[in-house]
Scaffold this motif. Structure first.
Motif, PDB file in Angstrom:
ATOM      1  N   PRO A  71       0.772  -1.092   0.108  1.00  0.00           N
ATOM      2  CA  PRO A  71      -0.215   0.009   0.026  1.00  0.00           C
ATOM      3  C   PRO A  71       0.931   1.399   0.035  1.00  0.00           C
ATOM      4  CG  PRO A  71      -0.953  -1.431   1.525  1.00  0.00           C
ATOM      5  CD  PRO A  71       0.528  -2.009   1.002  1.00  0.00           C
ATOM      6  N   LEU A  72       1.967   1.230   0.615  1.00  0.00           N
ATOM      7  CA  LEU A  72       3.031   2.419   0.497  1.00  0.00           C
ATOM      8  C   LEU A  72       3.513   2.781  -0.503  1.00  0.00           C
ATOM      9  CD1 LEU A  72       4.621   1.910   4.094  1.00  0.00           C
ATOM     10  CD2 LEU A  72       3.013   3.851   3.800  1.00  0.00           C
ATOM     11  N   ASN A  73       3.656   1.689  -1.367  1.00  0.00           N
ATOM     12  CA  ASN A  73       4.341   1.806  -2.659  1.00  0.00           C
ATOM     13  C   ASN A  73       3.391   2.373  -3.818  1.00  0.00           C
ATOM     14  OD1 ASN A  73       6.898   0.614  -2.145  1.00  0.00           O
ATOM     15  ND2 ASN A  73       6.230  -1.413  -2.709  1.00  0.00           N
ATOM     16  N   SER A  74       2.342   2.846  -3.532  1.00  0.00           N
ATOM     17  CA  SER A  74       1.476   3.385  -4.364  1.00  0.00           C
ATOM     18  C   SER A  74       1.551   4.817  -4.151  1.00  0.00           C
ATOM     19  CB  SER A  74       0.166   3.161  -4.180  1.00  0.00           C
ATOM     20  OG  SER A  74      -0.464   3.466  -2.748  1.00  0.00           O
ATOM     21  N   ILE A  75       2.380   5.376  -3.109  1.00  0.00           N
ATOM     22  CA  ILE A  75       2.785   6.718  -2.824  1.00  0.00           C
ATOM     23  C   ILE A  75       4.103   7.082  -3.121  1.00  0.00           C
ATOM     24  CG2 ILE A  75       2.830   8.448  -1.188  1.00  0.00           C
ATOM     25  CD1 ILE A  75       0.899   6.667   0.530  1.00  0.00           C
ATOM     26  N   GLN A  76       4.277   7.917  -4.140  1.00  0.00           N
ATOM     27  CA  GLN A  76       5.638   8.471  -4.626  1.00  0.00           C
ATOM     28  C   GLN A  76       6.274   9.400  -3.407  1.00  0.00           C
ATOM     29  OE1 GLN A  76       7.457   7.678  -7.270  1.00  0.00           O
ATOM     30  NE2 GLN A  76       5.956   6.111  -7.659  1.00  0.00           N
ATOM     31  N   PHE A  77       7.427   9.322  -3.142  1.00  0.00           N
ATOM     32  CA  PHE A  77       8.064   9.949  -2.146  1.00  0.00           C
ATOM     33  C   PHE A  77       9.541  10.414  -2.707  1.00  0.00           C
ATOM     34  CE2 PHE A  77      10.726  10.740   1.930  1.00  0.00           C
ATOM     35  CZ  PHE A  77       9.931  11.888   2.410  1.00  0.00           C
ATOM     36  N   PHE A  78       9.786  11.604  -2.896  1.00  0.00           N
ATOM     37  CA  PHE A  78      11.188  11.866  -3.733  1.00  0.00           C
ATOM     38  C   PHE A  78      11.619  11.215  -4.943  1.00  0.00           C
ATOM     39  CE2 PHE A  78      12.030  13.384   0.971  1.00  0.00           C
ATOM     40  CZ  PHE A  78      12.229  14.823   0.712  1.00  0.00           C
ATOM     41  N   GLY A  79      10.420  10.741  -5.550  1.00  0.00           N
ATOM     42  CA  GLY A  79      10.487   9.993  -6.805  1.00  0.00           C
ATOM     43  C   GLY A  79      10.823   8.409  -6.429  1.00  0.00           C
ATOM     44  N   PHE A  80      10.576   8.164  -5.247  1.00  0.00           N
ATOM     45  CA  PHE A  80      10.747   6.574  -5.104  1.00  0.00           C
ATOM     46  C   PHE A  80       9.244   6.172  -4.488  1.00  0.00           C
ATOM     47  CE2 PHE A  80      14.982   8.035  -4.527  1.00  0.00           C
ATOM     48  CZ  PHE A  80      15.784   7.335  -5.149  1.00  0.00           C
ATOM     49  N   LYS A  81       9.125   4.979  -4.479  1.00  0.00           N
ATOM     50  CA  LYS A  81       7.770   4.329  -3.742  1.00  0.00           C
ATOM     51  C   LYS A  81       8.090   4.466  -2.705  1.00  0.00           C
ATOM     52  CE  LYS A  81       6.699   1.406  -7.694  1.00  0.00           C
ATOM     53  NZ  LYS A  81       6.649   0.072  -8.357  1.00  0.00           N
TER      54      LYS A  81
END
Length: 118
Positions: A71-81
């Motif tokens: 579920p967290l991988n669906s959010i982008q953070f600094f260009g990373f999952k």
């Protein structure tokens, strides 16, 4: 080698001095004795703190890094999952913060129960 002074049955506690010129300074902590209730309270507070910090550690490492990674991988953070970033970087930052929190909290607990070094 240490040799005791006093404590030979005269009712005074033994005070140990190191042989040689390097004798430690003695202060009020040498004669303090903690009550059983104070010791129990100290260890209860210590174990409670450890329990909370270990729960946070478990949630951060196992929960966010493994269980909630998809579920967290669906959010982008600094260009990373986010799940990947959290498992590789974010958990390390939380672990460092947990160490700092433990140090500060234990100093407070030590002072509250009179077992601090000051």
């Amino acid at each position: 080698m240490s040799t005791p002074q006093n404590g030979g049955g005269d009712g005074k506690p033994a005070v140990y001095h190191h042989e040689g010129g390097n004798m430690p300074a003695h202060d009020h902590h040498d004669t303090e004795v903690l009550s059983e209730a104070s010791v129990r309270g100290y260890w209860h507070a210590n174990l409670q703190l450890l329990g909370v910090l270990l729960a946070v550690w478990f949630i951060v490492s196992f929960g966010f890094g493994i269980l909630f990674a998809e579920p967290l991988n669906s959010i982008q953070f600094f260009g990373f999952k986010l799940g990947f970033w959290w498992a590789q970087q974010g958990s390390i930052y939380v672990f460092i913060a947990l160490i700092a929190i433990y140090v500060v909290a234990m100093k407070r607990i030590d002072r509250r129960y009179g077992v601090d070094d000051d």
